[in-house]
Design a protein around this motif. Structure first.
Motif, PDB file in Angstrom:
ATOM      1  N   ARG A 189     -98.631  29.800   0.968  1.00  0.00           N
ATOM      2  CA  ARG A 189     -99.472  28.762   1.565  1.00  0.00           C
ATOM      3  C   ARG A 189    -100.893  28.802   1.004  1.00  0.00           C
ATOM      4  NH1 ARG A 189     -99.420  29.017   7.722  1.00  0.00           N
ATOM      5  NH2 ARG A 189    -100.525  27.046   7.482  1.00  0.00           N
TER       6      ARG A 189
ATOM      7  N   GLN B 153    -103.855  22.997  -4.861  1.00  0.00           N
ATOM      8  CA  GLN B 153    -104.149  21.615  -4.472  1.00  0.00           C
ATOM      9  C   GLN B 153    -105.648  21.354  -4.544  1.00  0.00           C
ATOM     10  OE1 GLN B 153    -102.280  21.524  -0.615  1.00  0.00           O
ATOM     11  NE2 GLN B 153    -100.418  20.578  -1.422  1.00  0.00           N
TER      12      GLN B 153
ATOM     13  N   TYR C 226    -101.900  30.130  -1.975  1.00  0.00           N
ATOM     14  CA  TYR C 226    -101.887  29.723  -3.380  1.00  0.00           C
ATOM     15  C   TYR C 226    -101.666  28.216  -3.522  1.00  0.00           C
ATOM     16  CZ  TYR C 226    -102.154  34.342  -5.529  1.00  0.00           C
ATOM     17  OH  TYR C 226    -102.591  35.570  -5.965  1.00  0.00           O
ATOM     18  N   ARG C 227    -100.800  27.655  -2.676  1.00  0.00           N
ATOM     19  CA  ARG C 227    -100.571  26.205  -2.726  1.00  0.00           C
ATOM     20  C   ARG C 227    -101.869  25.462  -2.372  1.00  0.00           C
ATOM     21  NH1 ARG C 227     -96.089  25.068   0.756  1.00  0.00           N
ATOM     22  NH2 ARG C 227     -97.603  25.141   2.444  1.00  0.00           N
ATOM     23  N   SER C 228    -102.577  25.947  -1.360  1.00  0.00           N
ATOM     24  CA  SER C 228    -103.838  25.323  -0.964  1.00  0.00           C
ATOM     25  C   SER C 228    -104.886  25.430  -2.075  1.00  0.00           C
ATOM     26  CB  SER C 228    -104.346  25.990   0.321  1.00  0.00           C
ATOM     27  OG  SER C 228    -105.592  25.480   0.688  1.00  0.00           O
TER      28      SER C 228
END
Length: 189
Positions: A162, A169, A164-166
């Motif tokens: 979560r 993005q 790393y995805r944030s």
């Protein structure tokens, strides 16, 4: 360009990238991890945190917002409530390349905190938790003073993905780090 200058420029590019990742990572972690959110909730809304490499190196500034979350502040010109300063680029490189933990860097007088000590300790706890979540355990153990014993693999993986995805993005939706000009200088010399 001689070898020493190339190594210095590579260090600068790496520290610039890592400073950007750490700033974005702290923001993301403040939304994903309850422990970090509680720590930042102990600071007043509108509290500015800055991390900088002296004399004029890379930096980031974040502001505490409602709910114990952080947001990055671009082009900050004021005086932050808490500023963590690396005394030299090579000192920041030691920490950001996980050769020396944050607590050890403070102990070795490579970093100073300008602000209340209790606020600096709170920030270090948040940095440690973020690093424990996003780094492989073997690397995180080098970076943090005490690796959390209650951090299970499931929690670590879910939160790391979560975070790393944030961060990814955020990079895609914002300006990319400013290391490209430094790398271009190396290639063109």
């Amino acid at each position: 360009m001689n070898k020493q200058k190339i190594l210095l420029e590579l260090q600068r590019a790496y520290v610039t990238l890592m400073m950007d990742v750490i700033g974005r990572g702290l923001v993301s972690t403040s939304f994903i991890d309850e422990e970090v959110r509680r720590e930042f909730s102990g600071l007043p809304v509108g509290f500015y945190i800055q991390m900088v490499v002296l004399p004029s190196g890379p930096s980031f500034t974040a502001k505490v917002i409602a709910g114990g979350h952080l947001e990055l502040v671009k082009d900050f010109k004021g005086k932050a409530d808490l500023t963590v300063k690396f005394k030299h680029l090579s000192h920041a490189f030691l920490v950001f390349s996980f050769q020396e933990g944050t607590a050890r860097a403070f102990a070795n007088d490579r970093m100073v905190a300008d602000g209340e000590v209790s606020h600096a300790i709170r920030l270090v706890r948040c940095l440690d938790k973020m690093e424990a979540l996003i780094l492989p355990k073997v690397v995180a153990q080098l970076a943090v003073k005490r690796y959390p014993t209650d951090l299970g693999l499931d929690e670590k993986l879910v939160k790391a993905v979560r975070i790393y995805r944030s961060i990814a993005q955020n990079f895609l939706n914002q300006d990319l780090p400013t290391i490209a000009p430094q790398l271009a200088k190396l290639v063109n010399k």
